[in-house]
Enzyme design. Structure first.
Site, mmCIF file in Angstrom:
data_model
loop_
_atom_site.group_PDB
_atom_site.id
_atom_site.type_symbol
_atom_site.label_atom_id
_atom_site.label_comp_id
_atom_site.label_asym_id
_atom_site.label_seq_id
_atom_site.Cartn_x
_atom_site.Cartn_y
_atom_site.Cartn_z
ATOM 1 N N GLY A 99 68.892 -50.311 6.692
ATOM 2 C CA GLY A 99 68.043 -51.171 5.773
ATOM 3 C C GLY A 99 67.427 -50.695 5.326
ATOM 4 C CB THR B 96 75.054 -56.444 7.032
ATOM 5 O OG1 THR B 96 74.000 -55.779 7.574
ATOM 6 C CG2 THR B 96 74.756 -57.972 6.004
HETATM 7 N N1 ASP Z 1 71.497 -53.922 7.071
HETATM 8 C C1 ASP Z 1 71.724 -54.123 7.799
HETATM 9 C C2 ASP Z 1 70.447 -54.004 8.907
HETATM 10 O O1 ASP Z 1 69.788 -52.751 8.121
HETATM 11 C C3 ASP Z 1 72.610 -53.750 8.750
HETATM 12 C C4 ASP Z 1 73.628 -52.414 8.195
HETATM 13 O O2 ASP Z 1 73.991 -53.386 7.036
HETATM 14 O O3 ASP Z 1 74.557 -52.300 8.959
HETATM 15 O O4 ASP Z 1 69.575 -54.460 9.059
#
Ligand code: ASP
Length: 306
Positions: free
Chosen positions: A220, A166
């Site tokens: 997440g 992200t």
């Molecule tokens: N936080 C994001 C999600 O769970 C993915 C990530 O940041 O690695 O979609």
């Protein structure tokens, strides 16, 4: 007190910082700065966790999630599982500014994106298509076979791994206002419609001009369960330093599971910190008086640390 504007980002956000710093140097708003930063990464096909070039879901469809928060009044906009548009962050902003809503998902988000004339894009690239086909092969599936499946849950159990990613941005502008933005293609090879923390205001993204902001990357589901970003801002409000807040957030996640997780924190006075439960993770930041971004190592909070 004279404020020096700053943008703090996840490490992969470094190439986007110049766009936000340019906005802030002109006296522009933190909200415009974080949107400008996120758009750079969304358009970059070499980042396989955000926007164009992001990894697809189990059916080979790139579903994008994004949110932004204006710390002055907590106005927020978010989109989830948006397909076919280049800049989910700008669609999220339009949700905030043009609708009496905070979040749109799926077909409704795409319909609204079309309605406002958002830029369309082919999000799956030849290289991310290849990664998808290779992952399906490990699950003994092909694009044709997976599309015929009545039940995807057993397939997803084999296609998902640790690949997530992200981009995070938190900006402080000359007026002392704070805004934050998060954009992602989510958990690679996920079940269609899966939303992580990135579009959930308070989980992956939150800010309050009085205290600061926090944004997350990593698993997440854990940030949703811990309401991580809002909790971090509450801790800033209680007087904790950015570094302590970042450490506590990772310790909270570690108490739930052993999965990669990272947070960046910017306090209202411009101090910042970032932490992770994995080694060698970096975050990026740039003040308006700096010529280039700096990459700093995140503090590591290993499993078992309190
Ligand atoms: N936080 C994001 C999600 O769970 C993915 C990530 O940041 O690695 O979609």
């Amino acid at each position: 007190m004279k404020i020096t504007p700053i943008v703090v980002a996840s490490g992969n956000g470094a190439p986007g910082l110049a766009a936000g710093i340019a906005v802030l140097r002109k006296g522009g708003r933190a909200l415009d700065a974080v949107e400008a930063c996120a758009r750079v990464i969304e358009a970059d096909p070499s980042d396989t966790s955000v926007g164009r070039g992001g990894k697809p879901n189990v059916l080979g469809v790139v579903e994008l999630d994004a949110s932004l928060v204006d710390g002055t009044d907590h106005r927020a906009g978010a989109v989830g599982a948006l397909v076919g548009y280049l800049h989910p962050i700008s669609v999220a902003r339009a949700v905030m500014e043009r609708l009496p809503h905070v979040m749109l998902v799926g077909d409704g988000a795409a319909r609204f994106a079309a309605e406002i004339g958002a830029e369309r894009a082919r999000l799956l690239t030849p290289s991310t298509r290849r990664m998808w086909v290779e992952r399906l092969a490990k699950a003994r599936e092909t694009p044709a076979s997976v599309r015929r499946r009545a039940k995807l849950a057993p397939v997803v159990a084999k296609t998902v791994g640790e690949e997530r990613g992200t981009v995070n941005f938190i900006a402080l502008d000359r007026a002392g206002d704070i805004a934050s933005a998060v954009s992602t293609s989510g958990w690679a090879f996920k079940y269609p419609g899966r939303l992580g923390d990135s579009p959930i205001v308070g989980a992956g993204n939150y800010c309050d001009t009085r205290y600061g902001g926090a944004c997350c990357t990593g698993f997440g589901e854990l940030a949703i369960r811990n309401v991580t970003a809002k909790t971090a801002v509450d801790r800033l409000a209680s007087g904790m330093s950015a570094a302590e807040v970042a450490r506590r957030a990772i310790a909270d996640v570690n108490a739930l599971d052993d999965a990669a997780f990272n947070i960046v924190v910017l306090a209202a006075d411009g101090s910042h910190a970032a932490a992770s439960n994995r080694t060698e993770r970096r975050y990026a930041w740039q003040r308006a008086d700096m010529d280039a971004p700096e990459l700093s190592v995140r503090e590591v909070v290993p499993l078992g640390a309190r």
